[in-house]
Design an enzyme around this catalytic site. Structure first.
Site, PDB file in Angstrom:
ATOM      1  N   ARG A  79       1.275   6.033   4.632  1.00 40.06           N
ATOM      2  CA  ARG A  79       0.008   5.406   4.245  1.00 40.06           C
ATOM      3  C   ARG A  79      -0.647   4.528   5.308  1.00 40.06           C
ATOM      4  O   ARG A  79      -1.690   3.935   5.055  1.00 40.06           O
ATOM      5  CB  ARG A  79       0.137   4.595   2.941  1.00 40.06           C
ATOM      6  CG  ARG A  79       0.402   5.434   1.724  1.00 40.06           C
ATOM      7  CD  ARG A  79       0.095   4.691   0.439  1.00 40.06           C
ATOM      8  NE  ARG A  79       0.929   3.524   0.235  1.00 40.06           N
ATOM      9  CZ  ARG A  79       0.895   2.776  -0.865  1.00 40.06           C
ATOM     10  NH1 ARG A  79       0.070   3.073  -1.855  1.00 40.06           N
ATOM     11  NH2 ARG A  79       1.666   1.735  -0.993  1.00 40.06           N
ATOM     12  N   ASP A  80      -0.072   4.449   6.498  1.00 37.29           N
ATOM     13  CA  ASP A  80      -0.736   3.662   7.538  1.00 37.29           C
ATOM     14  C   ASP A  80      -0.491   4.264   8.923  1.00 37.29           C
ATOM     15  O   ASP A  80      -0.234   3.548   9.884  1.00 37.29           O
ATOM     16  CB  ASP A  80      -0.274   2.201   7.496  1.00 37.29           C
ATOM     17  CG  ASP A  80      -1.252   1.257   8.190  1.00 37.29           C
ATOM     18  OD1 ASP A  80      -2.433   1.622   8.344  1.00 37.29           O
ATOM     19  OD2 ASP A  80      -0.839   0.141   8.569  1.00 37.29           O
ATOM     20  N   ILE A  81      -0.565   5.587   8.996  1.00 35.68           N
ATOM     21  CA  ILE A  81      -0.470   6.252  10.295  1.00 35.68           C
ATOM     22  C   ILE A  81      -1.766   5.987  11.056  1.00 35.68           C
ATOM     23  O   ILE A  81      -2.855   6.327  10.603  1.00 35.68           O
ATOM     24  CB  ILE A  81      -0.253   7.763  10.127  1.00 35.68           C
ATOM     25  CG1 ILE A  81       1.127   8.026   9.516  1.00 35.68           C
ATOM     26  CG2 ILE A  81      -0.403   8.497  11.454  1.00 35.68           C
ATOM     27  CD1 ILE A  81       2.289   7.609  10.404  1.00 35.68           C
ATOM     28  N   ASN A  85       0.383   2.101  15.193  1.00 36.56           N
ATOM     29  CA  ASN A  85       1.713   2.240  14.601  1.00 36.56           C
ATOM     30  C   ASN A  85       2.543   3.355  15.218  1.00 36.56           C
ATOM     31  O   ASN A  85       3.546   3.787  14.635  1.00 36.56           O
ATOM     32  CB  ASN A  85       1.597   2.450  13.087  1.00 36.56           C
ATOM     33  CG  ASN A  85       1.342   1.150  12.352  1.00 36.56           C
ATOM     34  OD1 ASN A  85       1.594   0.073  12.883  1.00 36.56           O
ATOM     35  ND2 ASN A  85       0.829   1.245  11.139  1.00 36.56           N
TER      36      ASN A  85
END
Length: 247
Positions: A79-81, A85
């Site tokens: 959910r936070d690619i 990151n």
């Protein structure tokens, strides 16, 4: 943090950041110990170099998708690619070794428990899949594959997928507008252009259906034009500071 560490510690893929230990101090303070990663994240890489060669982008994306493939098989959505990151480092003498970080916003499909704030959309707007904005409780692993497409667009063009004066303005574009194609900005192999466009489809059913499917297509497209360790070393020799080495 505790939720993130408990989930991340289940993952063993070499392109996922490794958690060595975690627990609580005598005072009840939670701690965890993870591997140290000297290197450069993709956000800084793009700031430094702008658009990068297609074979290098494919090399990085295959590693990111490898990490996601294991997580998805365990029912975990990152959910936070996003570029911030993913860090490039050196491991075992191999350069341009990608590590996926920050599983703090992970969604566990094996449970109904939600660890993020109610009614909040976790993530970074230019990399959030449309369905996560329109129906955030009805998502699956294919939302991460949209984010992979957005990262790929960023790597190949040096530009964000959507731009706006605020997070809300960007989110509105993600939901309402068709994603631009890489070929509108740079010369690119038509098959690679199509793969990224497929990842950025607003409907999940039209995207590649797994991270492994993206890996397979990338390898077929790049063929013999792979990003080699010799290629990587030329770049890192020009930027030794990112590994804490002297020029």
């Amino acid at each position: 943090f505790e939720h993130e560490v408990q989930l991340t510690s289940q993952l063993t893929h070499p392109n996922t950041i490794e958690i060595y230990d975690y627990g609580h101090t005598r005072e009840g303070v939670f701690y965890y110990v993870m591997e140290y990663l000297p290197g450069i994240d993709l956000s800084r890489l793009i700031e430094t170099d702008g658009a990068i060669p297609a074979n290098r982008a494919a090399h990085i994306l295959c590693q990111v998708c490898g990490s996601l493939s294991e997580a998805h098989a365990r029912g975990l959505i990152h959910r936070d690619i996003k570029p911030l990151n993913v860090i490039l480092t050196e491991r075992g003498g191999l350069l341009d070794y990608a590590k996926v970080l920050d599983f703090g916003l992970v969604k566990d499909l094996n449970t109904d428990i939600e660890h993020t704030v109610a009614d909040a959309i976790p993530g970074t707007p230019p990399y959030i899949a449309p369905e996560r904005l329109s129906d955030p409780r009805n998502i699956d692993c294919r939302s991460d594959l949209y984010s992979v497409g957005a990262v790929a667009f960023n790597l190949l063009t040096g530009k964000p997928l959507f731009e706006g004066n605020s997070s809300m303005a960007i989110a509105c574009k993600v939901v309402a507008e068709t994603a631009p194609r890489v070929s509108a900005f740079v010369d690119v192999d038509p098959e690679l252009d199509q793969l990224i466009s497929d990842c950025l489809e607003r409907k999940p059913d039209v995207r590649p259906q797994s991270a492994q499917a993206i890996i397979d297509r990338l390898r077929e497209i790049i063929g013999q034009d792979t990003w080699s360790q010799a290629d990587a070393r030329k770049w890192w020799d020009r930027h030794p500071e990112w590994l804490g080495k002297d020029a």
